[in-house]
Design an enzyme around this catalytic site. Structure first.
Site, PDB file in Angstrom:
ATOM      1  N   ASN A 259      27.704  52.216  24.325  1.00 10.18           N
ATOM      2  CA  ASN A 259      29.066  52.704  24.096  1.00 10.18           C
ATOM      3  C   ASN A 259      29.550  52.087  22.785  1.00 10.18           C
ATOM      4  O   ASN A 259      29.843  50.899  22.741  1.00 10.18           O
ATOM      5  CB  ASN A 259      29.955  52.283  25.278  1.00 10.18           C
TER       6      ASN A 259
ATOM      7  N   LYS B  43      32.240  52.576  21.265  1.00 13.92           N
ATOM      8  CA  LYS B  43      33.702  52.404  21.219  1.00 13.92           C
ATOM      9  C   LYS B  43      34.238  52.905  19.865  1.00 13.92           C
ATOM     10  O   LYS B  43      33.704  53.880  19.363  1.00 13.92           O
ATOM     11  CB  LYS B  43      34.067  50.939  21.506  1.00 13.92           C
TER      12      LYS B  43
ATOM     13  N   HIS C 166      36.982  54.190  31.496  1.00 13.42           N
ATOM     14  CA  HIS C 166      36.707  52.866  30.931  1.00 13.42           C
ATOM     15  C   HIS C 166      37.991  52.030  30.963  1.00 13.42           C
ATOM     16  O   HIS C 166      39.086  52.557  30.748  1.00 13.42           O
ATOM     17  CB  HIS C 166      36.197  53.005  29.494  1.00 13.42           C
TER      18      HIS C 166
ATOM     19  N   GLU D  94      39.249  50.125  28.907  1.00 14.67           N
ATOM     20  CA  GLU D  94      40.030  50.175  27.664  1.00 14.67           C
ATOM     21  C   GLU D  94      40.899  51.433  27.620  1.00 14.67           C
ATOM     22  O   GLU D  94      41.990  51.417  27.049  1.00 14.67           O
ATOM     23  CB  GLU D  94      39.091  50.074  26.448  1.00 14.67           C
TER      24      GLU D  94
ATOM     25  N   SER E  93      29.193  42.301  28.372  1.00 16.08           N
ATOM     26  CA  SER E  93      28.468  41.229  27.681  1.00 16.08           C
ATOM     27  C   SER E  93      26.958  41.239  27.932  1.00 16.08           C
ATOM     28  O   SER E  93      26.325  40.183  27.954  1.00 16.08           O
ATOM     29  CB  SER E  93      29.063  39.858  28.034  1.00 16.08           C
TER      30      SER E  93
HETATM   31  P1  13P Z   1      30.434  44.627  25.751  1.00 15.69           P
HETATM   32  O1  13P Z   1      28.962  44.904  25.960  1.00 15.69           O
HETATM   33  O2  13P Z   1      30.802  44.543  24.305  1.00 15.69           O
HETATM   34  O3  13P Z   1      30.909  43.495  26.574  1.00 15.69           O
HETATM   35  O4  13P Z   1      31.218  45.938  26.268  1.00 15.69           O
HETATM   36  C1  13P Z   1      30.909  46.453  27.511  1.00 15.69           C
HETATM   37  C2  13P Z   1      31.564  47.760  27.640  1.00 15.69           C
HETATM   38  O5  13P Z   1      32.776  47.846  27.753  1.00 15.69           O
HETATM   39  C3  13P Z   1      30.708  48.959  27.623  1.00 15.69           C
HETATM   40  O6  13P Z   1      31.415  50.092  27.990  1.00 15.69           O
END
Ligand code: 13P
Length: 256
Positions: free
Chosen positions: A10, A12, A93, A95, A211
């Site tokens: 992802n 983002k 998600h 976010e 993570s």
């Molecule tokens: P990280 O791998 O940067 O922690 O993000 C996880 C995530 O939100 C994937 O959708």
């Protein structure tokens, strides 16, 4: 781990055309790692360019609007991302839930729109640190899942993936213990079986996200009921993302 693990990057709100070389490198390497299903969800602007690069990997979107078309300035429909080459959509998600106030009900209707457009859905769920500390994580996540699954979804093995992403583990370098991941994934599995029956519920892959990196991937992917990973930061370069894909492939090679 599931029969064929699913590793999804992802991106983002990261990536311009300069990053297409990373997508290309990921795609070429994935051609030699067929035991693993590999996919990328770039920002909207790169869905079509990544789709054109991709010979092996799946390409998806990070969100879509619940409607088909119309007066929604700045929004993108499921049909539009499918037209650009997306085969799946990440929905719910944390976010999106936090930054845009998305409710379970909205996530559910967005999922229906994605299915209608012929795409698969990766449905994200996950608790806050406060909820975990209060001992309510499993209860919260299973309720969130039930309320976010599209009502029209009746072929889960083909169209649904669940991603468990504890909010406090996203981008923080912190992860739950392998035991905690296993317990949550078992609770999610039970919820899926309750909703879709033994057969359908058993076939949905449940990804872990938060993570994940090449160093911890092996351990996290080996947790109970983990069928792959949803990767943020470590998916932004081919080198680190492929480290995770290789860890998944190596686990497949291990005798059960
Ligand atoms: P990280 O791998 O940067 O922690 O993000 C996880 C995530 O939100 C994937 O959708």
């Amino acid at each position: 781990m599931a029969e064929r693990p699913y590793i999804v990057g992802n991106w983002k709100m990261n990536g311009t055309r300069a990053m297409l070389s990373q997508a290309r490198a990921i795609d070429r390497a994935a051609q030699n790692l067929m035991k693993v299903e590999v996919a990328l969800a770039p920002p909207y602007t790169l869905i079509h360019p990544v789709h054109r690069e991709a010979e092996q990997i799946g390409v998806g979107a990070q969100d879509c609007h619940a409607g088909n078309e119309g007066a929604h300035t700045g929004d993108i429909s499921a049909g539009m991302v499918a037209d650009a080459g997306a085969k799946f959509v990440i929905l719910g998600h944390s976010e999106r839930r936090q930054d845009h106030g998305e409710s379970n009900a909205l996530v559910s209707v967005k999922g229906a729109a994605a299915l209608e457009a012929g795409m698969r859905v990766i449905l994200c769920v996950g608790e806050s640190e406060e909820t975990r500390d209060a001992g309510k994580a499993e209860n919260f996540v299973t309720r969130q899942l039930k309320a976010s699954i599209p009502e029209s979804l009746d072929n889960p093995e083909e169209s649904l993936t669940v991603a468990y992403e504890p909010i406090w583990a996203i981008g923080t370098g912190r992860t739950p213990t392998v035991d905690d991941i296993g317990a949550m994934h078992r609770a999610i599995r039970a919820t899926l079986v309750e909703r879709f029956g033994e057969e359908g519920g058993a076939q949905v892959r449940i990804l872990y996200g938060g993570s994940v990196n090449p160093d911890n991937a092996r351990e996290l992917l080996a947790a109970d009921e983990v069928g792959g990973a949803l990767v943020g930061g470590a998916s932004l370069t081919a080198e680190s993302f492929l480290g995770i894909v290789i860890a998944a492939a190596e686990l497949q090679d291990q005798p059960a």
